[in-house]
Design a protein around this motif. Sequence first.
Motif, PDB file in Angstrom:
ATOM      1  N   ILE A   1       0.810  -1.210   0.000  1.00  0.00           N
ATOM      2  CA  ILE A   1       0.000   0.000   0.000  1.00  0.00           C
ATOM      3  C   ILE A   1       0.855   1.277   0.000  1.00  0.00           C
ATOM      4  CG2 ILE A   1      -1.516   1.404   1.467  1.00  0.00           C
ATOM      5  CD1 ILE A   1      -3.151  -1.052   2.017  1.00  0.00           C
ATOM      6  N   PRO A   2       1.864   1.425   0.883  1.00  0.00           N
ATOM      7  CA  PRO A   2       2.683   2.648   0.842  1.00  0.00           C
ATOM      8  C   PRO A   2       3.378   2.835  -0.497  1.00  0.00           C
ATOM      9  CG  PRO A   2       3.029   1.476   2.898  1.00  0.00           C
ATOM     10  CD  PRO A   2       2.251   0.552   2.016  1.00  0.00           C
ATOM     11  N   ALA A   3       3.937   1.736  -1.043  1.00  0.00           N
ATOM     12  CA  ALA A   3       4.614   1.830  -2.342  1.00  0.00           C
ATOM     13  C   ALA A   3       3.633   2.224  -3.439  1.00  0.00           C
ATOM     14  CB  ALA A   3       5.283   0.497  -2.683  1.00  0.00           C
ATOM     15  N   MET A   4       2.415   1.662  -3.387  1.00  0.00           N
ATOM     16  CA  MET A   4       1.385   2.001  -4.374  1.00  0.00           C
ATOM     17  C   MET A   4       1.044   3.487  -4.300  1.00  0.00           C
ATOM     18  SD  MET A   4      -1.146  -1.291  -3.977  1.00  0.00           S
ATOM     19  CE  MET A   4      -2.508  -0.432  -4.761  1.00  0.00           C
ATOM     20  N   LEU A   5       0.902   3.996  -3.083  1.00  0.00           N
ATOM     21  CA  LEU A   5       0.584   5.414  -2.902  1.00  0.00           C
ATOM     22  C   LEU A   5       1.691   6.310  -3.474  1.00  0.00           C
ATOM     23  CD1 LEU A   5      -0.899   5.509   0.707  1.00  0.00           C
ATOM     24  CD2 LEU A   5      -2.112   6.035  -1.401  1.00  0.00           C
ATOM     25  N   MET A   6       2.938   5.928  -3.223  1.00  0.00           N
ATOM     26  CA  MET A   6       4.053   6.741  -3.708  1.00  0.00           C
ATOM     27  C   MET A   6       4.157   6.693  -5.229  1.00  0.00           C
ATOM     28  SD  MET A   6       7.088   6.337  -0.861  1.00  0.00           S
ATOM     29  CE  MET A   6       6.985   4.567  -0.604  1.00  0.00           C
ATOM     30  N   ILE A   7       3.949   5.508  -5.819  1.00  0.00           N
ATOM     31  CA  ILE A   7       4.008   5.380  -7.280  1.00  0.00           C
ATOM     32  C   ILE A   7       2.895   6.183  -7.938  1.00  0.00           C
ATOM     33  CG2 ILE A   7       3.721   3.769  -9.209  1.00  0.00           C
ATOM     34  CD1 ILE A   7       5.120   1.657  -7.454  1.00  0.00           C
ATOM     35  N   ILE A   8       1.669   6.037  -7.408  1.00  0.00           N
ATOM     36  CA  ILE A   8       0.537   6.800  -7.939  1.00  0.00           C
ATOM     37  C   ILE A   8       0.791   8.293  -7.782  1.00  0.00           C
ATOM     38  CG2 ILE A   8      -1.913   7.348  -7.623  1.00  0.00           C
ATOM     39  CD1 ILE A   8      -2.354   4.436  -6.812  1.00  0.00           C
ATOM     40  N   GLY A   9       1.351   8.695  -6.642  1.00  0.00           N
ATOM     41  CA  GLY A   9       1.639  10.102  -6.399  1.00  0.00           C
ATOM     42  C   GLY A   9       2.612  10.679  -7.416  1.00  0.00           C
ATOM     43  N   VAL A  10       3.685   9.922  -7.710  1.00  0.00           N
ATOM     44  CA  VAL A  10       4.671  10.380  -8.695  1.00  0.00           C
ATOM     45  C   VAL A  10       4.043  10.491 -10.084  1.00  0.00           C
ATOM     46  CG1 VAL A  10       6.798   9.764  -9.912  1.00  0.00           C
ATOM     47  CG2 VAL A  10       6.666   9.506  -7.433  1.00  0.00           C
ATOM     48  N   LEU A  11       3.254   9.470 -10.487  1.00  0.00           N
ATOM     49  CA  LEU A  11       2.602   9.488 -11.800  1.00  0.00           C
ATOM     50  C   LEU A  11       1.627  10.653 -11.924  1.00  0.00           C
ATOM     51  CD1 LEU A  11       1.866   5.683 -12.378  1.00  0.00           C
ATOM     52  CD2 LEU A  11       3.531   7.094 -13.589  1.00  0.00           C
TER      53      LEU A  11
END
Length: 265
Positions: free
Chosen positions: A70-80
Motif C-alpha cells: 500500500i505505501p509503495a502504491m501510494l508513492m508510485i501513484i503520487g509520482v505518476l
Amino acid sequence: WYQRRVRDITNNLSFKACGMGCKKSMIKLLLVVFNVIAVIIGLALLGIGAYSKYEYGDILAISESSFTSIPAMLMIIGVLVFILGFLGCFGSFRENRVILIVYTILLVLVLMGEIVAIIISLIYKGKIEESVEDGLDKKVAGYIAEDEDDIEIMDKIQETIECCGVHGIEDYTENATWVANHNNKTIPASCCQNMGTDTSAKTCVIEKDTVYFDKGCLDLTTETLKENAGLVIGITLGFIVIQIVTVCLGCVFCRRIARDGYKEV
C-alpha cells in the motif's frame, strides 16, 4: 442597405469569433485548474505513502496479501499523478496539441490501471484477516523461538497498536516453549504499559498492579490494514472522477487547438 448588411455580417462573425475564443479560454482555464489539483494530490499521495511506510511498515509487512505494498502504491501513484499534472499544465499553457494528446493517452492508461487496481483490492479486501492471522502466527512463533527479526517486528507492532500476541496474552502464557523458558505469568515487555525506566527489560511479570494490553493484535492489525485499504480506494475513486473530467477537457481542448492550428514545442 448594402453597407448595413455588410456591417451586420461583420458584427455576427466578430461575435462568433469572440464566443469561440471565450469557450476555448474557459476550457484552457479548467484544464489548468484540474491539473494543478492533480499536482497537489500527487504530492499529498507521495507524502502519505512515505509516512505510511515509515510508521506502519512493520504492521503491513506481516500480511502476505497485496496490501503490504500500500505505501509503495501510494508513492508510485503520487509520482505518476504529479508528472501527468505538470505535463497537462505545460501542454495547456503552450496550447500544444501533441503534448496534450500524449498527456491524454497516458492519463487514460493510468485511469485503466487504477480501475483494475481497485477491482483487485476489493476482491482481496475480504481476505485480509486470514492473511494477517497467518503472518502473526509466524511472527509470534518466531518471537517465542527468539528470532531477533521477529522479536523486533512484534515488539514494534505490540507497542504501536497496543496489543499482545495474535489473540491475547494466552499466545505466550499458554505456549509450552514460552512457559518452559519463562513461566505462565510472564509476557513480552512490549505488551506492558508500566515498565517505568527499565527500558532494557525484554519481559514483564503479570502481577496485581501490572497494566498490560489484553487485546490480541489480529483484530487491531486487520482494522488498521482495512482502514489503509479503504483510504487508498477512496482517494483513487476520487481522483478517477477528476481524471475522467480532465480527459474530456483535454480531448475538447485538442479539437479546439486543431481548428486554430496547433503550436510546435
